[in-house]
Design an enzyme around this catalytic site. Structure first.
Site, short mmCIF file in Angstrom:
data_model
loop_
_atom_site.label_atom_id
_atom_site.label_comp_id
_atom_site.label_asym_id
_atom_site.label_seq_id
_atom_site.Cartn_x
_atom_site.Cartn_y
_atom_site.Cartn_z
N HIS A 211 100.05 59.64 99.45
CA HIS A 211 99.10 59.77 100.56
C HIS A 211 99.62 60.81 101.70
CE1 HIS A 211 101.74 56.30 101.77
NE2 HIS A 211 101.74 56.81 102.84
N ASP A 241 101.13 56.48 93.75
CA ASP A 241 101.12 57.26 95.27
C ASP A 241 102.43 57.88 95.26
OD1 ASP A 241 100.88 57.72 97.85
OD2 ASP A 241 101.29 55.45 98.61
N GLY A 321 105.25 55.40 109.35
CA GLY A 321 106.55 56.51 109.63
C GLY A 321 107.39 56.12 108.26
N SER A 323 106.55 55.70 105.32
CA SER A 323 105.94 56.14 104.11
C SER A 323 106.59 57.12 103.39
CB SER A 323 104.56 56.70 104.15
OG SER A 323 103.59 55.62 104.41
N SER A 339 105.20 53.10 99.92
CA SER A 339 103.90 53.36 99.64
C SER A 339 103.20 52.75 101.08
CB SER A 339 103.12 52.87 98.42
OG SER A 339 101.55 52.85 98.44
#
Length: 453
Positions: A211, A241, A321, A323, A339
């Site tokens: 993402h 992801d 943040g 991710s 994720s």
């Protein structure tokens, strides 16, 4: 804000400021050592990173009798779920050093139940994963699933039959955790670097959340800096992801280590499959180092942006943040990429991770600088922290990372591909511009599980 730039020819995995001394103290040498008691038919003790190989072998051998597996961390044993009471099946399990556990639900029955959930309960704010410890599907609904939506999920779970699935409510909301490990910036989006890799064409690259990869094509090591890497492949939503991001300078030299603060790092030597019950550590640029356990595999998460399948479910906390940041084991196994999830590092919650092994296979990359691929051996647990071994438990969580290890300066939200951010820096300050969730255009922490660009 000032930011320390990555040396042109050298990039180290940076993973944010250290926020948890308790987690750092768990990174001890010699822990989880594999042993044998000398009796091939009696339960053995395993390292968590070794159980997936044995479990996969037994799954192939046992066929329909195999109903999942999990790691008993307290006893360091591998537990194999079996349907029926076939003595030959039990013997095969015991000969492999594992423990047989008779259960009600077969793998095919749980897979069929998951298909029913997909067909009848694919509602944003829901997630489900198989929990082999209970031999059931664990269904979670966040705070946005109310009224008729809740009734639909509840009735779907009930109609699966007794003992097939459980339903629980999460107080947060499922969202992606945009922001992340070593902070990286793409436009108004902040994420975390996961693991450095070598792309299939031999060029240096890194993995992060998909993402993040679909949110921006160009990524920098500072909020206003020039691009240092460009997205090559990204998957989100859908079957995973993950994103492969190639360094713009093909001469960039990448390190395969996770910096856990105070100049200490854990050398990453192999990509490993997750096992339920396994202890894992997560590093992110917003919240630093935290640990927990794997609670489910092959998880399906219905984010607001779409459905993602094939994830790892854990009880490790994370926030916006984080991710794309690294999920790893004590002895140097790369497990996952952050994720999304629900909750925060104050109240806790569920966090989902993209398996590294699946991401590497999908993008055609190898872990590290090309000499430590997915099949490489585990780190020597006796190795010193300075050489890439486990972090010294005596190290203070509050101290800054050694600047010589590529750590970011105090004001700089985290060096994109360098060492961890200084604990006193702005990386963990969500009020700071780099960590401001509103700047990333993402949901705030009050919502459901979401992906975290």
């Amino acid at each position: 804000m000032s930011h320390k730039r990555i040396p042109k020819r050298k990039a180290a995995i940076a993973v944010g400021s250290v926020a948890a001394l308790g987690a750092a103290a768990l990174l001890l040498p010699h822990a989880n050592a594999s042993q044998s008691n000398g009796d091939d038919a009696a339960p053995r003790t395993f390292k968590a990173t070794d159980v997936s190989g044995v479990a996969n072998m037994l799954a192939t051998q046992l066929g329909d009798a195999f109903a999942g597996s999990y790691y008993d961390a307290a006893k360091k044993q591998l537990v194999i779920n079996v349907v029926g009471n076939n003595s030959n099946v039990v013997n095969q399990i015991e000969q492999a050093g594992a423990v047989a556990h008779q259960v009600q639900n077969s793998t095919s029955a749980l897979q069929a139940a998951a298909k029913t959930l997909k067909a009848d309960a694919t509602i944003p704010g829901t997630a489900w994963a198989v929990d082999p410890k209970t031999n059931q599907i664990q269904v979670t609904a966040d705070s946005t699933v109310t009224g008729g939506k809740w009734n639909t999920v509840e009735s779907t779970v009930k109609n699966l039959g007794s003992g097939v699935a459980t339903l629980k409510k999460s107080s947060g909301t499922f969202k992606t955790f945009v922001d992340g490990g070593d902070a990286i910036f793409g436009g108004n989006v902040r994420c975390s670097l996961g693991f450095n890799v070598t792309a299939g064409d031999g060029t240096p690259a890194f993995l992060t959340a998909g993402h993040c990869g679909v949110a921006a094509a160009k990524w920098s090591d500072s909020q206003t800096g020039a691009s240092i890497a460009t997205v090559d492949q990204a998957t989100f939503p859908g079957n995973g992801d993950f994103a492969l991001v190639k360094y713009d300078d093909p001469a960039t030299q990448t390190n395969s280590a996770v910096n856990v603060g105070n100049g200490q790092s854990v050398q990453i030597n192999q990509a490993v499959d997750a096992a339920v019950g396994q202890q894992v550590f997560r590093m992110g640029s917003t919240t630093g180092l935290h640990n927990g356990n794997v609670t489910g595999l092959d998880a399906t998460v219905n984010y607001p942006e779409g459905t993602v399948t094939g994830l790892i479910q854990t009880d490790v906390c994370a926030e916006a943040g984080d991710s794309g940041g690294s999920l790893f084991t004590q002895d140097g196994g790369a497990v996952g990429l952050t994720s999304g999830g629900s909750g925060d590092c104050t109240a806790g919650g569920e966090t989902f991770f993209q398996p590294v092994t699946t991401a590497l296979a999908a993008v055609g990359a190898t872990l590290g600088a090309g000499d430590a691929g997915a099949g490489a051996g585990a780190a020597d647990p006796s190795a010193s922290a300075g050489a890439g071994g486990a972090a010294d438990p005596s190290a203070s969580a509050g101290g800054a990372a050694d600047p010589s290890a590529g750590a970011s300066d105090a004001a700089g939200a985290g060096d994109q591909a360098g060492g961890a951010a200084d604990q006193s820096g702005a990386a963990g300050d969500q009020s700071g511009a780099a960590g401001d969730q509103s700047g990333a255009g993402m949901n705030d922490g009050s919502g459901m599980v979401s992906a975290t660009p």
